[in-house]
Scaffold this motif. Sequence first.
Motif, mmCIF file in Angstrom:
data_model
loop_
_atom_site.group_PDB
_atom_site.id
_atom_site.type_symbol
_atom_site.label_atom_id
_atom_site.label_comp_id
_atom_site.label_asym_id
_atom_site.label_seq_id
_atom_site.Cartn_x
_atom_site.Cartn_y
_atom_site.Cartn_z
ATOM 1 N N TYR A 67 1.178 -1.236 -0.034
ATOM 2 C CA TYR A 67 0.152 -0.032 0.084
ATOM 3 C C TYR A 67 0.669 1.375 -0.067
ATOM 4 O O TYR A 67 0.479 2.270 -0.486
ATOM 5 N N ILE A 68 1.960 1.139 0.885
ATOM 6 C CA ILE A 68 2.865 2.448 1.010
ATOM 7 C C ILE A 68 3.523 2.622 -0.479
ATOM 8 O O ILE A 68 3.735 3.661 -0.956
ATOM 9 N N ASN A 69 4.111 1.723 -1.068
ATOM 10 C CA ASN A 69 4.506 1.644 -2.592
ATOM 11 C C ASN A 69 3.528 2.213 -3.403
ATOM 12 O O ASN A 69 3.888 3.068 -4.281
ATOM 13 N N ALA A 70 2.337 1.981 -3.521
ATOM 14 C CA ALA A 70 1.415 2.290 -4.372
ATOM 15 C C ALA A 70 1.118 3.837 -3.847
ATOM 16 O O ALA A 70 0.798 4.597 -5.079
ATOM 17 N N ILE A 71 0.789 4.131 -2.957
ATOM 18 C CA ILE A 71 0.565 5.536 -2.470
ATOM 19 C C ILE A 71 1.723 6.489 -3.036
ATOM 20 O O ILE A 71 1.415 7.439 -3.337
ATOM 21 N N SER A 72 3.043 5.902 -2.954
ATOM 22 C CA SER A 72 3.980 6.720 -3.090
ATOM 23 C C SER A 72 4.099 7.261 -4.606
ATOM 24 O O SER A 72 4.789 8.101 -5.040
ATOM 25 N N GLU A 78 -0.647 13.945 1.074
ATOM 26 C CA GLU A 78 -1.035 13.962 2.433
ATOM 27 C C GLU A 78 -0.946 12.838 3.141
ATOM 28 O O GLU A 78 -0.418 12.547 4.402
ATOM 29 N N VAL A 79 -1.315 11.666 2.457
ATOM 30 C CA VAL A 79 -1.145 10.241 2.921
ATOM 31 C C VAL A 79 0.248 10.032 3.010
ATOM 32 O O VAL A 79 0.704 9.270 3.863
ATOM 33 N N SER A 80 1.169 10.211 1.939
ATOM 34 C CA SER A 80 2.505 9.997 2.021
ATOM 35 C C SER A 80 3.119 10.490 3.219
ATOM 36 O O SER A 80 4.127 10.021 3.982
ATOM 37 N N ARG A 81 2.658 11.736 3.610
ATOM 38 C CA ARG A 81 3.488 12.573 4.503
ATOM 39 C C ARG A 81 2.948 12.046 5.948
ATOM 40 O O ARG A 81 3.776 11.808 6.946
ATOM 41 N N SER A 82 1.805 11.586 6.071
ATOM 42 C CA SER A 82 1.432 10.744 7.035
ATOM 43 C C SER A 82 1.838 9.526 7.513
ATOM 44 O O SER A 82 2.603 9.292 8.813
ATOM 45 N N VAL A 83 2.261 8.828 6.637
ATOM 46 C CA VAL A 83 2.810 7.497 6.574
ATOM 47 C C VAL A 83 4.329 7.545 7.088
ATOM 48 O O VAL A 83 5.036 7.241 8.150
#
Length: 93
Positions: A67-72, A78-83
């Motif tokens: 999920y983190i890879n896909a979001i990046s 904002e989601v990437s910053r939160s992670v």
Amino acid sequence: MDGLKQAIVEMLAGGSIRINTGTFSNDMTSFATRDDILTLLVHLGYLTYCSVTETVSIPNKEVSQEYINAISTMDWTEVSRSVEASRKLLEAL
């Protein structure tokens, strides 16, 4: 989809999200709601579903990393910053 980003953030933080699986039309092209997308992800094995609480969650660390890879690669800054902030906090602890 309204609420999808927030749901992903909550699940990446280890939470569970309540969904309605009854709206899913059992195809991979018709998505009307956030719940339709989350239900498809259950069918594909990217989320686990608890029938008792009617909630979904990320099943393990490996899937969470995907999920983190896909979001990046998406425009979810904002989601990437939160992670990233969560990762830094965990390292500091």
